[in-house]
Motif scaffolding. Sequence first.
Motif, mmCIF file in Angstrom:
data_model
loop_
_atom_site.group_PDB
_atom_site.id
_atom_site.type_symbol
_atom_site.label_atom_id
_atom_site.label_comp_id
_atom_site.label_asym_id
_atom_site.label_seq_id
_atom_site.Cartn_x
_atom_site.Cartn_y
_atom_site.Cartn_z
ATOM 1 N N THR A 9 0.871 -1.103 -0.029
ATOM 2 C CA THR A 9 0.200 0.165 0.100
ATOM 3 C C THR A 9 0.847 1.258 0.078
ATOM 4 O O THR A 9 2.008 1.018 0.387
ATOM 5 C CB THR A 9 -0.794 0.047 0.908
ATOM 6 O OG1 THR A 9 -0.191 0.146 2.358
ATOM 7 C CG2 THR A 9 -1.799 -0.988 1.326
ATOM 8 N N MET A 10 0.229 2.463 -0.298
ATOM 9 C CA MET A 10 1.204 3.606 -0.322
ATOM 10 C C MET A 10 1.373 4.020 1.172
ATOM 11 O O MET A 10 2.742 4.554 1.547
ATOM 12 C CB MET A 10 0.335 4.817 -0.988
ATOM 13 C CG MET A 10 1.095 6.102 -1.012
ATOM 14 S SD MET A 10 2.554 5.882 -1.912
ATOM 15 C CE MET A 10 1.542 6.148 -3.591
ATOM 16 N N VAL A 25 7.717 5.125 -5.253
ATOM 17 C CA VAL A 25 6.713 4.566 -6.360
ATOM 18 C C VAL A 25 6.674 5.082 -7.302
ATOM 19 O O VAL A 25 6.674 6.440 -7.363
ATOM 20 C CB VAL A 25 5.407 4.736 -5.314
ATOM 21 C CG1 VAL A 25 4.103 4.090 -6.139
ATOM 22 C CG2 VAL A 25 5.260 3.861 -3.995
ATOM 23 N N ILE A 26 6.768 4.530 -8.517
ATOM 24 C CA ILE A 26 6.766 4.976 -9.818
ATOM 25 C C ILE A 26 6.023 3.968 -10.776
ATOM 26 O O ILE A 26 6.149 2.923 -10.883
ATOM 27 C CB ILE A 26 8.225 5.013 -10.332
ATOM 28 C CG1 ILE A 26 8.993 6.084 -9.677
ATOM 29 C CG2 ILE A 26 8.119 5.546 -11.913
ATOM 30 C CD1 ILE A 26 10.490 6.056 -10.041
ATOM 31 N N ASP A 27 4.776 4.549 -11.421
ATOM 32 C CA ASP A 27 4.069 3.890 -12.078
ATOM 33 C C ASP A 27 3.567 2.631 -11.534
ATOM 34 O O ASP A 27 3.338 1.488 -12.042
ATOM 35 C CB ASP A 27 4.759 3.532 -13.557
ATOM 36 C CG ASP A 27 5.192 4.572 -14.637
ATOM 37 O OD1 ASP A 27 4.279 5.443 -14.690
ATOM 38 O OD2 ASP A 27 6.162 4.713 -15.093
ATOM 39 N N ALA A 52 7.462 8.555 -0.260
ATOM 40 C CA ALA A 52 6.176 8.736 0.608
ATOM 41 C C ALA A 52 4.952 9.374 -0.297
ATOM 42 O O ALA A 52 3.939 9.914 0.099
ATOM 43 C CB ALA A 52 6.334 9.576 1.962
ATOM 44 N N LYS A 53 5.247 9.277 -1.657
ATOM 45 C CA LYS A 53 4.085 9.538 -2.599
ATOM 46 C C LYS A 53 4.370 9.212 -3.886
ATOM 47 O O LYS A 53 5.485 8.290 -4.132
ATOM 48 C CB LYS A 53 4.222 11.095 -2.882
ATOM 49 C CG LYS A 53 5.636 11.661 -3.351
ATOM 50 C CD LYS A 53 5.765 13.172 -3.419
ATOM 51 C CE LYS A 53 6.786 13.614 -3.969
ATOM 52 N NZ LYS A 53 6.957 14.876 -4.207
ATOM 53 N N GLY A 78 7.991 -4.738 -5.787
ATOM 54 C CA GLY A 78 6.436 -5.109 -5.498
ATOM 55 C C GLY A 78 5.593 -4.024 -6.625
ATOM 56 O O GLY A 78 6.457 -3.121 -7.210
ATOM 57 N N GLU A 79 4.352 -4.209 -6.354
ATOM 58 C CA GLU A 79 3.358 -3.210 -6.956
ATOM 59 C C GLU A 79 2.693 -2.727 -5.966
ATOM 60 O O GLU A 79 2.605 -3.189 -4.952
ATOM 61 C CB GLU A 79 2.539 -4.088 -8.151
ATOM 62 C CG GLU A 79 3.278 -4.447 -9.287
ATOM 63 C CD GLU A 79 2.130 -5.247 -10.136
ATOM 64 O OE1 GLU A 79 1.034 -5.230 -9.908
ATOM 65 O OE2 GLU A 79 2.620 -5.677 -11.354
ATOM 66 N N LEU A 80 2.378 -1.387 -6.247
ATOM 67 C CA LEU A 80 1.274 -0.592 -5.611
ATOM 68 C C LEU A 80 -0.153 -1.391 -5.429
ATOM 69 O O LEU A 80 -0.722 -1.555 -6.537
ATOM 70 C CB LEU A 80 1.385 0.515 -6.000
ATOM 71 C CG LEU A 80 0.454 1.477 -5.079
ATOM 72 C CD1 LEU A 80 1.456 1.909 -3.679
ATOM 73 C CD2 LEU A 80 0.499 3.083 -5.778
#
Length: 134
Positions: A9-10, A25-27, A52-53, A78-80
Motif C-alpha cells: 500500500t502507499m 513508487v513509480i508507475d 512517501a508519494k 513489488g507493485e502498489l
Amino acid sequence: MATLSQLYTMQEASLHHTKDDCWIVIDNKVYDVTSYLDEHPGGDDVVLAATAKDATDEFEDAGHSKEARELLESFCIGELDTSSPPIPELEISSKTQSSDYARMLTDLTNQYWALPAVVVAISVVVGILYSRKK
C-alpha cells in the motif's frame, strides 16, 4: 502485464523514507532504492524528496535515459496496491471531534463572557469622561 507477487500500500511504502531505508513508487511499482542513493547522479536528496508519494511525475520530468529505466527495474520489489486508499490517516477530522470542539467553544464563551462586558463598560466610561472635558 504480469502481477508481481508482493503488493504494497502507499501507506507501507511511505514508511520507508530515510537514507537507510528508501522506497519510491513509480508507475504503480514499488522500488527499494536504498543501495542506490549514494550513486544517484542527482544526489540522494532528490530521491528522498520523492518518497512517501507517487513519484512518477518527478521521474518522468527528469528525463531519465533508457539505461536509467532499466536500472530502476532491478530495484523493483513489488507493485502498489491500488485498491486501498493512498494514505488513510490523512483524515482531517471526524464527527466526534467537531462536536467536541463545538461543546468546548460553547463552554469557553459561557466562561469568559465578562471580559467583553468589561471592555465595553470601560469604553463607555472613558467616552463619558472625554465628552465632559470638552
